[in-house]
Motif scaffolding. Structure first.
Motif, PDB file in Angstrom:
ATOM      1  N   ALA A   1       0.850  -1.195   0.000  1.00  0.00           N
ATOM      2  CA  ALA A   1       0.000   0.000   0.000  1.00  0.00           C
ATOM      3  C   ALA A   1       0.886   1.246   0.000  1.00  0.00           C
ATOM      4  O   ALA A   1       1.943   1.257   0.639  1.00  0.00           O
ATOM      5  CB  ALA A   1      -0.892  -0.004   1.239  1.00  0.00           C
TER       6      ALA A   1
ATOM      7  N   VAL B   1      -1.737  -4.990  -0.452  1.00  0.00           N
ATOM      8  CA  VAL B   1      -3.019  -4.711  -1.098  1.00  0.00           C
ATOM      9  C   VAL B   1      -3.569  -5.918  -1.865  1.00  0.00           C
ATOM     10  O   VAL B   1      -4.550  -5.795  -2.592  1.00  0.00           O
ATOM     11  CB  VAL B   1      -2.912  -3.475  -2.041  1.00  0.00           C
ATOM     12  CG1 VAL B   1      -2.621  -2.221  -1.235  1.00  0.00           C
ATOM     13  CG2 VAL B   1      -1.838  -3.685  -3.111  1.00  0.00           C
ATOM     14  N   THR B   2      -2.960  -7.075  -1.667  1.00  0.00           N
ATOM     15  CA  THR B   2      -3.422  -8.303  -2.322  1.00  0.00           C
ATOM     16  C   THR B   2      -4.692  -8.818  -1.654  1.00  0.00           C
ATOM     17  O   THR B   2      -4.953  -8.507  -0.494  1.00  0.00           O
ATOM     18  CB  THR B   2      -2.337  -9.388  -2.207  1.00  0.00           C
ATOM     19  OG1 THR B   2      -1.666  -9.195  -0.963  1.00  0.00           O
ATOM     20  CG2 THR B   2      -1.336  -9.299  -3.326  1.00  0.00           C
TER      21      THR B   2
END
Length: 208
Positions: free
Chosen positions: A97, A104-105
């Motif tokens: 991020a 952010v996965t």
């Protein structure tokens, strides 16, 4: 490993660092970019014989390195799709991020696992290079290179490739371990910005 063609998709700092080291090791580098002029510019900077390939077409290399930021990985995978069938595909992304609050996965997955899901089953995804900062890689020296993959043959090929670059491949397990390697990437960025106060370091393992 015998000298071979290695395809690199991307032209950013990390793509250039990997390409430089790969060309120096005597492999033929094929640079592929959505922007042909950028691909040509990077190929021209490399040692003899570097070529460029058409974006979305079957890459010349048996090993294909997706060297774009995480936000661009899905678009590359969609553009190439079947063209990567039978290839060993290296995912180097750090899906961090912007505010470094985390990854952010999708929960319980990783960039490498998302890449594997989207590619034909004949493509073998290996997580590698995400724990090495580009400028540190470019400086040379024997660095530890962590890898994760499910396919044993693909892992062996990437290990031989990393060895040929003067790196020490360290296998951390199956492709699900890419989640841990991507978290390690985030930790290294946190360390650079906080306790280390510099980006000039690499993670290495003391064995024995």
């Amino acid at each position: 490993m015998h000298m071979s063609t290695i395809s690199i998709i991307g032209t950013g700092a990390m793509a250039a660092a990997i390409a430089g080291r790969t060309a120096k090791a005597g492999h033929t580098v094929e640079v592929v970019s959505r922007d042909p002029a950028k691909a040509r510019a990077l190929a021209d900077k490399l040692a003899a014989g570097a070529t460029t390939g058409a974006y979305g077409s079957a890459p010349a290399g048996e090993i294909v390195i997706i060297a774009v930021p995480y936000a661009g990985v899905a678009a590359v995978v969609a553009a190439f799709g079947e063209a990567l069938d039978g290839k060993v595909v290296i995912d180097i992304a750090n899906p961090v991020a912007p505010d470094l609050s985390g990854l952010v996965t999708p929960h319980g997955s990783s960039s490498a696992q998302e890449t594997a899901k989207a590619l034909p089953p004949g493509a073998h995804v290996v997580k590698a290079f995400n724990t090495l900062f580009g400028h540190v890689l470019a400086k040379g020296g024997r660095l530890d290179a962590f890898i994760a993959a499910d396919d044993t043959a693909a892992k062996a090929r990437v290990s031989a490739f990393l060895e040929s670059l003067g790196l020490r491949p360290l296998d951390v397990g199956g492709l699900h371990m890419a989640q841990s390697l991507e978290a390690l990437g985030l930790m290294m960025i946190g360390l650079a910005k906080n306790g280390a106060g510099t980006w000039d370091f690499a993670m290495n393992v003391d064995i024995g």
